[in-house]
Design a protein around this motif. Structure first.
Motif, PDB file in Angstrom:
ATOM      1  N   ALA A 231       0.245  -1.294   0.270  1.00 35.38           N
ATOM      2  CA  ALA A 231      -0.060   0.050   0.508  1.00 35.38           C
ATOM      3  C   ALA A 231       0.886   1.400   0.265  1.00 35.38           C
ATOM      4  O   ALA A 231       0.422   2.582  -0.795  1.00 35.38           O
ATOM      5  CB  ALA A 231      -0.647   0.153   1.354  1.00 35.38           C
ATOM      6  N   LEU A 232       1.880   1.284   0.436  1.00 35.04           N
ATOM      7  CA  LEU A 232       2.860   2.463   0.912  1.00 35.04           C
ATOM      8  C   LEU A 232       2.982   2.728  -0.763  1.00 35.04           C
ATOM      9  O   LEU A 232       4.125   3.776  -0.923  1.00 35.04           O
ATOM     10  CB  LEU A 232       3.640   2.441   1.986  1.00 35.04           C
ATOM     11  CG  LEU A 232       3.459   2.219   3.346  1.00 35.04           C
ATOM     12  CD1 LEU A 232       4.602   1.777   3.632  1.00 35.04           C
ATOM     13  CD2 LEU A 232       2.423   4.018   4.018  1.00 35.04           C
ATOM     14  N   CYS A 233       3.703   1.398  -1.377  1.00 32.84           N
ATOM     15  CA  CYS A 233       4.410   1.641  -2.443  1.00 32.84           C
ATOM     16  C   CYS A 233       3.573   1.825  -3.457  1.00 32.84           C
ATOM     17  O   CYS A 233       3.696   2.529  -4.285  1.00 32.84           O
ATOM     18  CB  CYS A 233       4.705   0.120  -2.907  1.00 32.84           C
ATOM     19  SG  CYS A 233       6.249   0.084  -2.328  1.00 32.84           S
ATOM     20  N   ASN A 234       2.273   1.571  -3.610  1.00 29.04           N
ATOM     21  CA  ASN A 234       1.073   1.853  -4.185  1.00 29.04           C
ATOM     22  C   ASN A 234       0.952   3.721  -4.232  1.00 29.04           C
ATOM     23  O   ASN A 234       0.273   5.126  -4.757  1.00 29.04           O
ATOM     24  CB  ASN A 234      -0.036   1.691  -4.202  1.00 29.04           C
ATOM     25  CG  ASN A 234      -0.325   0.098  -5.008  1.00 29.04           C
ATOM     26  OD1 ASN A 234       0.090  -0.873  -5.905  1.00 29.04           O
ATOM     27  ND2 ASN A 234      -1.158  -0.513  -4.394  1.00 29.04           N
ATOM     28  N   LEU A 235       0.245   3.854  -3.041  1.00 22.05           N
ATOM     29  CA  LEU A 235       0.848   5.365  -2.444  1.00 22.05           C
ATOM     30  C   LEU A 235       1.808   6.563  -3.159  1.00 22.05           C
ATOM     31  O   LEU A 235       1.264   7.408  -3.411  1.00 22.05           O
ATOM     32  CB  LEU A 235       0.950   5.426  -0.686  1.00 22.05           C
ATOM     33  CG  LEU A 235       0.635   6.662  -0.839  1.00 22.05           C
ATOM     34  CD1 LEU A 235      -1.182   7.530  -0.733  1.00 22.05           C
ATOM     35  CD2 LEU A 235       0.724   6.751   1.310  1.00 22.05           C
ATOM     36  N   ALA A 236       3.071   5.718  -2.975  1.00 20.80           N
ATOM     37  CA  ALA A 236       3.823   6.597  -3.250  1.00 20.80           C
ATOM     38  C   ALA A 236       3.612   7.096  -4.783  1.00 20.80           C
ATOM     39  O   ALA A 236       4.139   8.111  -5.293  1.00 20.80           O
ATOM     40  CB  ALA A 236       5.199   5.741  -3.961  1.00 20.80           C
ATOM     41  N   ILE A 237       3.480   5.507  -5.424  1.00 22.06           N
ATOM     42  CA  ILE A 237       2.953   6.382  -7.292  1.00 22.06           C
ATOM     43  C   ILE A 237       1.899   7.210  -7.546  1.00 22.06           C
ATOM     44  O   ILE A 237       2.163   7.658  -8.294  1.00 22.06           O
ATOM     45  CB  ILE A 237       2.688   4.305  -8.031  1.00 22.06           C
ATOM     46  CG1 ILE A 237       3.738   3.895  -7.463  1.00 22.06           C
ATOM     47  CG2 ILE A 237       2.045   5.121  -9.314  1.00 22.06           C
ATOM     48  CD1 ILE A 237       4.727   3.888  -8.617  1.00 22.06           C
ATOM     49  N   GLU A 250       8.674  12.804   0.929  1.00 19.93           N
ATOM     50  CA  GLU A 250       9.172  12.446   2.962  1.00 19.93           C
ATOM     51  C   GLU A 250       8.977  10.707   2.522  1.00 19.93           C
ATOM     52  O   GLU A 250       9.244   9.897   3.205  1.00 19.93           O
ATOM     53  CB  GLU A 250       7.225  12.874   3.532  1.00 19.93           C
ATOM     54  CG  GLU A 250       7.292  12.194   5.308  1.00 19.93           C
ATOM     55  CD  GLU A 250       6.261  13.294   5.955  1.00 19.93           C
ATOM     56  OE1 GLU A 250       5.998  12.213   6.928  1.00 19.93           O
ATOM     57  OE2 GLU A 250       5.800  14.249   5.137  1.00 19.93           O
ATOM     58  N   LEU A 251       7.409   9.925   1.333  1.00 19.62           N
ATOM     59  CA  LEU A 251       7.656   8.670   1.739  1.00 19.62           C
ATOM     60  C   LEU A 251       8.557   8.123   1.286  1.00 19.62           C
ATOM     61  O   LEU A 251       8.786   7.211   1.988  1.00 19.62           O
ATOM     62  CB  LEU A 251       5.960   8.732   0.750  1.00 19.62           C
ATOM     63  CG  LEU A 251       5.725   6.900   0.665  1.00 19.62           C
ATOM     64  CD1 LEU A 251       5.543   6.222   2.315  1.00 19.62           C
ATOM     65  CD2 LEU A 251       4.344   6.841   0.294  1.00 19.62           C
ATOM     66  N   LEU A 252       9.489   8.355   0.367  1.00 21.37           N
ATOM     67  CA  LEU A 252      10.232   8.060  -0.166  1.00 21.37           C
ATOM     68  C   LEU A 252      11.579   7.986   0.086  1.00 21.37           C
ATOM     69  O   LEU A 252      12.288   6.795   0.750  1.00 21.37           O
ATOM     70  CB  LEU A 252      10.576   8.739  -1.456  1.00 21.37           C
ATOM     71  CG  LEU A 252       9.870   8.115  -2.880  1.00 21.37           C
ATOM     72  CD1 LEU A 252      10.683   9.667  -3.782  1.00 21.37           C
ATOM     73  CD2 LEU A 252      10.331   6.807  -3.320  1.00 21.37           C
ATOM     74  N   GLN A 253      11.612   8.572   1.825  1.00 22.15           N
ATOM     75  CA  GLN A 253      12.754   8.884   2.831  1.00 22.15           C
ATOM     76  C   GLN A 253      12.526   7.219   3.705  1.00 22.15           C
ATOM     77  O   GLN A 253      13.366   6.515   3.525  1.00 22.15           O
ATOM     78  CB  GLN A 253      12.731  10.095   3.368  1.00 22.15           C
ATOM     79  CG  GLN A 253      13.598  11.238   2.791  1.00 22.15           C
ATOM     80  CD  GLN A 253      13.175  12.491   3.341  1.00 22.15           C
ATOM     81  OE1 GLN A 253      13.145  11.779   4.662  1.00 22.15           O
ATOM     82  NE2 GLN A 253      13.242  13.646   3.185  1.00 22.15           N
ATOM     83  N   LEU A 254      11.032   7.177   4.196  1.00 23.32           N
ATOM     84  CA  LEU A 254      10.891   6.007   4.686  1.00 23.32           C
ATOM     85  C   LEU A 254      11.509   4.950   3.975  1.00 23.32           C
ATOM     86  O   LEU A 254      11.436   3.696   4.391  1.00 23.32           O
ATOM     87  CB  LEU A 254       9.455   6.189   4.796  1.00 23.32           C
ATOM     88  CG  LEU A 254       8.513   5.094   5.471  1.00 23.32           C
ATOM     89  CD1 LEU A 254       9.108   4.821   6.656  1.00 23.32           C
ATOM     90  CD2 LEU A 254       7.488   5.083   6.046  1.00 23.32           C
ATOM     91  N   LEU A 255      10.615   4.580   2.236  1.00 23.01           N
ATOM     92  CA  LEU A 255      10.462   3.328   1.262  1.00 23.01           C
ATOM     93  C   LEU A 255      12.411   3.416   1.138  1.00 23.01           C
ATOM     94  O   LEU A 255      12.854   1.955   1.183  1.00 23.01           O
ATOM     95  CB  LEU A 255      10.419   3.704   0.449  1.00 23.01           C
ATOM     96  CG  LEU A 255       8.855   3.861   0.646  1.00 23.01           C
ATOM     97  CD1 LEU A 255       8.291   4.061  -1.561  1.00 23.01           C
ATOM     98  CD2 LEU A 255       8.041   2.661   0.974  1.00 23.01           C
ATOM     99  N   SER A 256      13.528   4.032   1.563  1.00 28.33           N
ATOM    100  CA  SER A 256      14.933   4.080   0.975  1.00 28.33           C
ATOM    101  C   SER A 256      15.681   3.486   1.832  1.00 28.33           C
ATOM    102  O   SER A 256      16.361   3.029   1.816  1.00 28.33           O
ATOM    103  CB  SER A 256      14.854   5.356   0.784  1.00 28.33           C
ATOM    104  OG  SER A 256      14.948   6.347   1.544  1.00 28.33           O
ATOM    105  N   LYS A 257      14.905   3.404   3.041  1.00 29.30           N
ATOM    106  CA  LYS A 257      15.814   3.071   4.529  1.00 29.30           C
ATOM    107  C   LYS A 257      14.254   1.846   4.834  1.00 29.30           C
ATOM    108  O   LYS A 257      14.602   1.070   6.429  1.00 29.30           O
ATOM    109  CB  LYS A 257      14.822   3.533   5.421  1.00 29.30           C
ATOM    110  CG  LYS A 257      15.455   5.366   5.428  1.00 29.30           C
ATOM    111  CD  LYS A 257      15.580   6.447   6.964  1.00 29.30           C
ATOM    112  CE  LYS A 257      16.606   7.254   7.000  1.00 29.30           C
ATOM    113  NZ  LYS A 257      16.047   8.208   7.846  1.00 29.30           N
ATOM    114  N   THR A 258      13.670   1.387   4.261  1.00 29.86           N
ATOM    115  CA  THR A 258      12.867  -0.216   4.546  1.00 29.86           C
ATOM    116  C   THR A 258      13.566  -0.892   3.772  1.00 29.86           C
ATOM    117  O   THR A 258      14.506  -1.214   2.526  1.00 29.86           O
ATOM    118  CB  THR A 258      12.008  -0.406   3.960  1.00 29.86           C
ATOM    119  OG1 THR A 258      11.118   1.034   4.264  1.00 29.86           O
ATOM    120  CG2 THR A 258      10.252  -1.363   3.921  1.00 29.86           C
TER     121      THR A 258
END
Length: 568
Positions: A231-237, A250-258
């Motif tokens: 869902a977070l990936c879909n939200l980024a798109i 902001e979301l990409l910062q979170l995803l890049s640390k995942t």
């Protein structure tokens, strides 16, 4: 003056440097990332140490426990692994049903087959998501052999909904979004907690441009599971589409640390980062997936890694990855294209490849309805699309060749004419495709004759006639074809238009020399379109075609029956 002791000097230095100390946040995430770092390098002892520390800092997080159990399993300490997994189910999070599957694996490795059976049955009867269904099938087969009997499974909870969900996913992959949406809504109505279906419904709405409903279904998932990676990936798109740059950043910062541990989550994250332009992280995540050594790795995964390598200018690495994809299946069209065209592609340092497992032009073909107006500009300016169109016509599958002919039918310039004439001289190409190419040349009003190699012989041919029996050609017959093609312009593809032409010629051939008198040409054009629509399951009615051609239903029906009686 008193000289400071060594200890005093050290204390002074420390006190002087206190203002320059950078605070390091050593929370559970920090230790988790360190653990993953060592896990990727197969340094299990160090990974164990850091996963244990992450678990101590966040004892309520079941994932930390499961990760620790996973490392113990890798080290061969299956009993300790199961001890931790049992604690998760008994005390931390009983809903983490995949722990039953992990325990079954451990029991199998200890040759405790009846315990493995018990854990496996628990997983299948309790788990809703069904993430490991394929692996369960293999385990059931092995247990049946070892125990010399069938494995009694009363009910597989996850399979109740997965059959329909797989159908919906297939519809989505085929671009049949309305059908996928209809099916996914039915599934969610029956299984409102089915998060995978919610995520795919959000994607389906995104594909048809309904961004409000996309956001609505993403929010529904995140309310239930705030950390759901899909869902977070879909939200980024989604954020990129609606140009919410601050939220996206902001979301990409979170995803890049995942750093996901599960392959499907790692794949989703890698693909999302690639689509959003973070090719560097996408590259490393795709390589992590490849390094798992999974026997079921598809050629497409090597392609995605190659695309990320190419987009980060690791050209030799990209070429090697495409070669690995080809080694898995030499018949795969996509890696063959990139290998053969590699030297041309790297001459343009500004090319960014797309993360799709098909030839570059196919991405445009799937959205051809929106792309028609811009197709000539793409041909003139998009080097990789133009290259893949030419390559696909000569080296692609039958489907690829039909797609290329369809796309270039909207270009119709001298380059396309030269390409088609060259195609006609290919000795191994099918005559039907060449006839379609001739048909396209004729609609372009390219000068005749058309040289074509057929049965090893070069002939100067005209499209007409298709049969030696049809020794004359009345211009009225051609006007009937032209009228039908004008009405069919945006409703049918090139192959269907060509089939209309062949149907008409075959009818004339069967009736020749007693061809019906042409009093109402529109009636014949309408009848031909109606028959082609029925042949290809295109929705059409006599009333609709009557209104468009301004001819009576009775005239159309009479001509339809006459053609059917003689040809179909």
């Amino acid at each position: 003056m008193e000289v400071p002791t060594e200890m005093q000097r050290k204390r002074t230095v420390v006190e002087r440097d206190k203002t320059n100390i950078v605070s390091l946040s050593m929370n559970a995430t920090f230790f988790y990332e360190k653990a993953v770092h060592f896990l990727d390098r197969y340094q299990y002892a160090k990974a164990l140490k850091y996963f244990r520390r992450a678990m101590e800092l966040e004892p309520e997080n079941p994932v930390n426990h499961a990760n620790l159990a996973g490392v113990y399993s890798e080290l061969g300490d299956y009993r300790e692994s199961n001890k931790i997994l049992k604690k998760v189910l008994d005390e931390v999070d009983p809903s983490m049903t995949e722990c039953h599957f992990y325990m079954a694996n451990n029991y199998m490795n200890m040759d405790l087959f009846e315990s493995a059976e018990e854990a496996l049955v628990s997983y299948l009867e309790k788990d809703v998501e069904g993430q490991y269904l394929e692996e369960c099938d293999d385990m059931i087969e092995l247990l049946s052999i070892e125990l010399n009997r069938d494995i009694p499974i009363k009910k597989m909870k996850s399979k109740e909904k997965f059959f329909e969900h797989d159908r919906a996913r297939l519809l989505l992959e085929e671009g049949k979004c309305p059908e996928a949406i209809h099916l996914l809504k039915k599934i969610i109505k029956k299984y409102p907690d089915f998060i995978a279906a919610q995520n795919n419904l959000a994607l389906a709405y995104y594909y048809i441009g309904d961004y409000d409903r996309t956001a609505e279904h993403i929010e529904d998932v995140l309310k239930v599971d705030p950390g759901n990676l899909h869902a977070l990936c879909n939200l980024a798109i989604y954020y990129r589409q609606i140009q919410e740059e601050n939220k996206l950043s902001e979301l990409l910062q979170l995803l890049s640390k995942t750093y996901p541990y599960l392959p499907d989550q790692l794949y989703k994250l890698a693909m999302t980062l690639g689509l959003l332009g973070n090719h560097e992280m996408a590259y490393h995540h795709f390589l992590r997936l490849i390094k798992t050594g999974d026997e079921a790795i598809e050629p497409s995964l090597f392609h995605y890694a190659a695309v990320a390598a190419f987009n980060t200018k690791r050209y030799e690495k990209a070429l090697n990855l495409w070669k690995q994809a080809k080694n898995l299946d030499a018949k795969e069209i996509v890696p063959n294209f990139f290998i053969e065209e590699f030297d041309k592609l790297i001459t343009n340092q500004h090319i960014i490849l797309s993360y799709h497992y098909f030839l570059p032009f196919e991405e445009h073909f799937h959205m051809l309805g929106k792309w028609k107006e811009n197709v000539l500009n793409e041909w003139n300016t998009n080097h990789i699309v133009r290259t893949s169109l030419k390559w696909g016509l000569f080296h692609g599958t039958m489907t690829n060749k039909l797609q290329v002919l369809e796309i270039i039918s909207f270009i119709q310039n001298k380059d396309v004419e030269d390409l088609l004439r060259k195609f006609l001289l290919e000795p191994t190409e099918k005559d039907k495709l060449k006839r379609m190419a001739v048909f396209l040349l004729r609609t372009m009003k390219a000068s005749e004759p058309y040289e074509m190699i057929t049965n090893g012989e070069k002939l100067n041919i005209d499209l007409l006639p298709l049969s030696n029996k049809l020794i004359t050609w009345d211009e009225k017959w051609h006007l009937i074809i032209n009228a039908a093609l004008i009405h069919m312009e945006d409703r049918y593809d090139l192959q269907q238009k060509y089939e209309l032409y062949t149907l008409w010629v075959h009818f004339l051939t069967m009736k020749y020399p007693n061809v019906p008198k042409i009093n109402k040409p529109k009636g014949w054009s309408a009848a031909l379109e109606y028959l082609i629509a029925k042949m290809y399951n295109v929705e059409i009615t006599y009333r609709e075609v009557s209104e468009r051609y301004q001819i009576s239903v009775s005239t159309i029906k009479k001509n339809v029956d006459l053609i059917k009686d003689n040809v179909l």
